[in-house]
Write an enzyme that holds these catalytic residues in place. Structure first.
Site, PDB file in Angstrom:
ATOM      1  N   CYS A  90     117.631  71.181 -30.946  1.00 36.26           N
ATOM      2  CA  CYS A  90     118.385  71.618 -29.768  1.00 36.26           C
ATOM      3  C   CYS A  90     117.533  71.516 -28.504  1.00 36.26           C
ATOM      4  O   CYS A  90     116.345  71.223 -28.547  1.00 36.26           O
ATOM      5  CB  CYS A  90     118.879  73.049 -29.943  1.00 36.26           C
ATOM      6  N   HIS A 142     120.857  75.637 -24.864  1.00 34.52           N
ATOM      7  CA  HIS A 142     121.061  77.085 -24.829  1.00 34.52           C
ATOM      8  C   HIS A 142     119.778  77.775 -24.389  1.00 34.52           C
ATOM      9  O   HIS A 142     118.700  77.165 -24.346  1.00 34.52           O
ATOM     10  CB  HIS A 142     121.476  77.599 -26.212  1.00 34.52           C
TER      11      HIS A 142
END
Length: 285
Positions: A196, A183
């Protein structure tokens, strides 16, 4: 005897035609990527403020410098000095470590690769490099898991499972149980995430459109997996940032085709198997 020779010649011609036809079909799938090669790639350190004043309106140069230093623009402005190529006229792929072609991926429609060691990512379509960029992966206490994953669900905006005050834009999940995904988020120039894979906004948007979502049956069981995502390598958290060594050796981070092939070959059968499932499923719809 003459009939045997005729049959042999016929079979040879048929086999040759079939092989050529398959080669043509395979080549038709490959994207054609035209690249502008810089005259030379040499890196030097520059004072950030001075460089930014001269180049802030040159978006191409800015994108390359952000990628080389693994920074977003906000963190670039905070830094004292940055690594800059003396010639930024080339395509960004020339300044990133991935090979342009990987024959082992010739039959893979599309795949996303993340290199932990170099903090960079790449997309390949039928073995051809089509996009590259910087990333910030898991910090030492929250390492990003490595191996083969597949994209599943996505959301233009969601909240982090670690802190509900963290807004994650253009999020695409790859590991549902652990809550790992890629992201848009801050790139400070080193691995800083809670496992992440952080991206610049433009790269996050691109991957958001590039990858496929999973297909669920009865909203529960996974019928089809999404796009393969391969995370590989390791980061030495005790050593200086590896890209700083580019000033001494511009090829120090380069990942060879052979290295990439060796790393991904154990997973190729699984990747092709899941790809065929999607092809068969959508061909019947």
């Amino acid at each position: 005897m003459k009939n045997s020779i005729k049959i042999f010649v016929f079979l040879f011609v048929l086999l040759t035609f079939s092989c050529n036809k398959n080669e043509e079909t395979k080549n038709e799938n490959k994207p054609i990527v035209e690249r502008v090669k810089p005259s030379e790639i040499i890196y030097t350190f520059k004072k950030t403020l001075n460089w930014f004043k001269e180049n802030n309106k040159n978006q191409k140069s800015l994108n390359i410098v952000l990628a080389v230093n693994r920074l977003d623009e906000a963190n670039l402005k905070k830094s004292d000095s940055i690594l800059v190529p003396t010639d930024s006229s080339g395509d960004i792929a020339y300044y990133m470590p991935f090979p342009f072609d990987v024959s082992a991926l010739d039959n893979v429609k599309k795949i996303i690769l993340f290199s932990y060691a170099t903090q960079s990512f790449a997309t390949y379509e039928y073995g051809v490099l089509t996009h590259v960029g910087p990333t910030s992966m898991g910090k030492e206490k929250d390492k990003t898991p490595t191996g083969l994953f597949f994209t599943n669900w996505k959301a233009e905006e969601t909240t982090s499972t670690f802190n509900d005050e963290w807004e994650l834009k253009w999020n695409f999940n790859i590991e549902n149980k652990l809550g790992v995904g890629f992201h848009e988020y801050e790139l400070p120039g080193y691995p800083a995430s809670h496992s992440c894979l952080r991206l610049l906004e433009k790269d996050a948007k691109m991957l958001y459109k590039f990858a496929d979502e999973w297909v669920l049956e009865n909203d529960q069981q996974v019928k089809l997996k999404g796009t393969p995502v391969f995370v590989f390598g390791s980061y030495d958290f005790d050593a200086p940032k590896p890209w700083l060594a580019l000033s001494d050796n511009p090829k120090v981070l380069n990942i060879s085709e052979e290295q990439l092939q060796k790393a991904i070959s154990p997973y190729l059968n699984t990747i092709i198997k899941e790809q065929e499932k999607r092809i068969n499923y959508y061909s019947k719809k």
